[in-house]
Design a protein around this motif. Structure first.
Motif, PDB file in Angstrom:
ATOM      1  N   SER A 247      -7.038  -0.740  -5.476  1.00 61.40           N
ATOM      2  CA  SER A 247      -7.457  -1.076  -4.110  1.00 61.40           C
ATOM      3  C   SER A 247      -6.571  -2.156  -3.496  1.00 61.40           C
ATOM      4  O   SER A 247      -6.552  -2.331  -2.274  1.00 61.40           O
ATOM      5  CB  SER A 247      -8.910  -1.545  -4.096  1.00 61.40           C
ATOM      6  N   LEU A 248      -5.824  -2.887  -4.327  1.00 61.79           N
ATOM      7  CA  LEU A 248      -4.980  -3.964  -3.815  1.00 61.79           C
ATOM      8  C   LEU A 248      -3.750  -3.444  -3.072  1.00 61.79           C
ATOM      9  O   LEU A 248      -2.983  -4.234  -2.510  1.00 61.79           O
ATOM     10  CB  LEU A 248      -4.560  -4.890  -4.958  1.00 61.79           C
ATOM     11  N   ALA A 249      -3.573  -2.132  -3.043  1.00 57.00           N
ATOM     12  CA  ALA A 249      -2.556  -1.550  -2.161  1.00 57.00           C
ATOM     13  C   ALA A 249      -2.985  -1.687  -0.697  1.00 57.00           C
ATOM     14  O   ALA A 249      -2.162  -1.617   0.211  1.00 57.00           O
ATOM     15  CB  ALA A 249      -2.335  -0.084  -2.515  1.00 57.00           C
ATOM     16  N   ASN A 250      -4.295  -1.911  -0.491  1.00 55.95           N
ATOM     17  CA  ASN A 250      -4.856  -2.114   0.844  1.00 55.95           C
ATOM     18  C   ASN A 250      -4.754  -3.584   1.211  1.00 55.95           C
ATOM     19  O   ASN A 250      -5.150  -4.459   0.443  1.00 55.95           O
ATOM     20  CB  ASN A 250      -6.322  -1.647   0.834  1.00 55.95           C
ATOM     21  N   GLU A 251      -4.241  -3.878   2.403  1.00 54.99           N
ATOM     22  CA  GLU A 251      -4.015  -5.266   2.813  1.00 54.99           C
ATOM     23  C   GLU A 251      -5.303  -6.083   2.866  1.00 54.99           C
ATOM     24  O   GLU A 251      -5.310  -7.273   2.547  1.00 54.99           O
ATOM     25  CB  GLU A 251      -3.310  -5.300   4.173  1.00 54.99           C
TER      26      GLU A 251
ATOM     27  N   LEU B 272      -7.969 -11.100  -2.782  1.00 55.63           N
ATOM     28  CA  LEU B 272      -7.338 -11.691  -3.963  1.00 55.63           C
ATOM     29  C   LEU B 272      -6.618 -12.987  -3.594  1.00 55.63           C
ATOM     30  O   LEU B 272      -6.704 -13.985  -4.322  1.00 55.63           O
ATOM     31  CB  LEU B 272      -6.354 -10.697  -4.583  1.00 55.63           C
ATOM     32  N   ILE B 273      -5.928 -12.979  -2.467  1.00 56.22           N
ATOM     33  CA  ILE B 273      -5.205 -14.173  -2.031  1.00 56.22           C
ATOM     34  C   ILE B 273      -6.180 -15.283  -1.666  1.00 56.22           C
ATOM     35  O   ILE B 273      -5.957 -16.461  -1.978  1.00 56.22           O
ATOM     36  CB  ILE B 273      -4.265 -13.815  -0.865  1.00 56.22           C
TER      37      ILE B 273
ATOM     38  N   HIS C 107      -0.450  -3.027  -7.823  1.00 54.83           N
ATOM     39  CA  HIS C 107      -0.317  -2.049  -6.739  1.00 54.83           C
ATOM     40  C   HIS C 107       0.032  -2.746  -5.417  1.00 54.83           C
ATOM     41  O   HIS C 107      -0.450  -2.352  -4.359  1.00 54.83           O
ATOM     42  CB  HIS C 107      -1.622  -1.256  -6.581  1.00 54.83           C
ATOM     43  N   PHE C 108       0.856  -3.780  -5.488  1.00 50.25           N
ATOM     44  CA  PHE C 108       1.245  -4.501  -4.282  1.00 50.25           C
ATOM     45  C   PHE C 108       2.661  -5.026  -4.478  1.00 50.25           C
ATOM     46  O   PHE C 108       3.207  -5.004  -5.589  1.00 50.25           O
ATOM     47  CB  PHE C 108       0.266  -5.648  -4.008  1.00 50.25           C
ATOM     48  N   ASN C 109       3.228  -5.502  -3.389  1.00 52.03           N
ATOM     49  CA  ASN C 109       4.588  -6.041  -3.417  1.00 52.03           C
ATOM     50  C   ASN C 109       4.549  -7.446  -4.002  1.00 52.03           C
ATOM     51  O   ASN C 109       4.049  -8.381  -3.364  1.00 52.03           O
ATOM     52  CB  ASN C 109       5.155  -6.050  -1.985  1.00 52.03           C
TER      53      ASN C 109
END
Length: 547
Positions: A247-251, A257-258, A188-190
């Motif tokens: 939830s990883l769509a949220n920065e 995670l990073i 759910h992220f770029n």
């Protein structure tokens, strides 16, 4: 030796394992199952997940004797092939466990692979009996689609794998190394932006150590539908579990995670290669007591985040917010009064991964990171840095896999600082000792124009009375210097609050009894939340610190 692994009934979560050994005539074979795994220093007793161990040849079943809770022994009757057959229950989906179902097989061999007496250096082949559509993510050498090889037992137990038809695979390159990102679960992220971020902190970390002795490195991600956060380091890979995936769509969540990914990559050098003597080589049959937790996890926690700042992923304020969280965790506990970080490291085997009794210990991660911050800025005043220290540790101990002791680390720090008296004092007070770290943090950060301030949002019960509550109003922490410490018990539930002129009257429930307790108001502040702010121009020291 050869391992064959099957999923006969995936929904049972039992996998079937066959280990084939070539034995000489009348050879005694000892089979030792791990009791713990690398990266987590507590006994897991994986033998409790073993079912039905059988030894056989092509002709017959061979008698087997159990020696301890996780050790078996048999004798070969003649030279030939002997097969060890057993089942393992795979029902633990975290970064250090095993999982089996109709969609995936996930294995950490440190849970289930036998160490065979006098065979630890033998080459091991692994055949996975899986549907053809399954991809496999692992750092093990690939021989064919589902067949792999480990050079020896140590490599096998340090090489987890995920097998699934739904794996998503991406790569990036730094120098001569290919970095693999494997995702099991919904993205759910770029992914392009994520890879750019990974490449930036990878470049920065490799530059710090000057080399990265691996052709390939694998990030194995489980993106889960429920809340979870866990990472485990390995020689040529890491497993990271995070959820909920959406939830990883949220920065802010993606930053978590990073952050754990940067932390685990730093472990490629620190722990996986710059390894305490107690962990070299891994003996997973018994506890390995180590005093070096401040280096293994404290330095990694601190520099893992610092490289995200230095790589440009974090802004200064984002980094300061993360650092303030660590400071607030430190001030909420008084374990530092009773146990040094060295002793807490040694006691990991007792309670290192649970809350434990109140104010008994410190966190090698959190306090270790704050000690590392203070040490780094202290070294910078002497024309060195913690990065210089860890590069020296890499050259001296990591490259050639020589184990080190805490005294070796202190010696390297002293050599880099060229100031034995100051470094001896620092280690005596904060590493081997039990001195309050907060004044030192405040003083240290002022040198880079960063200031500790009282946060605007204080909890009145925590600040004025030293009482911390959870969402159900149950008491989870009491300040040992507050009057409440002498009237309340952890686990009491506050049902009513009546503020008086010089006290607060609390209606509490304790087990099955209800009581009224009056807590006097004092002029002291107890649990205080802090924030960090940057004031004034950036000075030369700060510029060097974040470059």
């Amino acid at each position: 030796m050869d391992y064959h692994i099957y999923q006969e009934i995936p929904t049972s979560q039992y996998i079937q394992i066959k280990l084939s050994l070539e034995c000489t005539d009348r050879e005694r074979i000892t089979l030792q199952l791990p009791a713990w795994r690398p990266g987590r220093y507590e006994l897991a007793n994986y033998a409790q997940k073993i079912r039905r161990v059988v030894i056989s040849t092509a002709e017959k079943t061979i008698p087997l004797k159990k020696i301890t809770k996780d050790k078996w022994e048999f004798h070969s009757e003649k030279a030939g092939t002997y097969t060890v057959s057993y089942e393992y229950y795979c029902n633990q989906l975290d970064a250090g466990g095993c999982w089996s179902d109709t969609e995936m097989l996930y294995l950490n061999f440190s849970n289930l692979a036998f160490s065979v007496s006098n065979r630890e250096k033998e080459e091991i082949s692994l055949q996975l009996h899986l549907p053809d559509a399954y991809q496999v993510a692992t750092s093990l050498q690939k021989l064919s689609k589902h067949r792999f090889k480990a050079d020896n037992h140590q490599q096998l137990i340090d090489s987890p794998l995920i097998a699934s038809p739904d794996l998503q695979h991406f790569t990036y390159h730094v120098g001569k190394t290919t970095f693999h990102l494997w995702f099991q679960g919904e993205i759910h992220f770029n992914i392009t932006a994520l890879i750019d971020t990974f490449r930036s902190f990878t470049v920065r970390q490799i530059a710090a150590f000057t080399d990265f002795p691996a052709k390939d490195y694998h990030f194995l991600f489980h993106l889960l539908p429920y809340t979870h956060y866990h990472g485990v380091e390995h020689q040529f890979s890491t497993v990271i579990t995070y959820g909920p995936a959406e939830s990883l769509a949220n920065e802010e969540k993606l930053a978590e995670l990073i952050s754990v990914s940067s932390h685990e990559l730093y472990h490629f050098w620190n722990v996986c290669r710059i390894r305490p003597s107690a962990l070299l080589p891994y003996d997973l049959s018994r506890e390995a007591y180590l005093r070096e937790g401040v280096v293994a996890e404290g330095v990694t926690t601190y520099l893992g985040d610092m490289y995200l700042l230095r790589a440009g992923y974090y802004t200064m304020q984002q980094y300061l917010d993360i650092l303030a969280q660590k400071i607030n965790r430190e001030t909420m506990s008084h374990g530092w009064q009773y146990q040094s970080i060295v002793d807490s490291s040694f006691d990991l085997w007792l309670d290192g991964y649970k809350a434990g009794i109140p104010d008994r210990k410190v966190s090698i991660y959190n306090r270790g990171a704050l000690i590392s911050l203070c040490l780094d800025l202290l070294l910078m005043d002497r024309n060195s840095s913690l990065e210089d220290v860890m590069r020296c540790m890499w050259m001296r101990y990591g490259r050639d896999q020589k184990g080190y002791l805490l005294e070796d680390f202190q010696r390297v720090v002293t050599e880099c600082a060229k100031d034995p008296e100051t470094m001896e004092d620092f280690f005596r007070r904060f590493v081997f000792g039990t001195e309050d770290l907060l004044p030192r943090i405040e003083q240290t950060l002022k040198s880079v124009n960063i200031y500790l301030r009282k946060d605007d949002n204080q909890d009145p019960m925590e600040e004025a009375y030293g009482i911390q509550l959870d969402d159900s109003q149950k008491i989870i922490r009491l300040h040992p210097d507050s009057p409440a410490y002498r009237s309340l018990i952890l686990g009491d539930t506050i049902e009513s609050v009546e503020n008086k002129a010089t006290s607060v009257k609390l209606g509490i429930k304790r087990v099955h009894r209800k009581k009224q307790v009056s807590i006097p108001t004092t002029n002291r502040e107890y649990f205080i939340k802090y924030k960090l702010i940057s004031e004034g121009a950036e000075n030369d020291k700060r510029a060097k610190w974040i470059q």
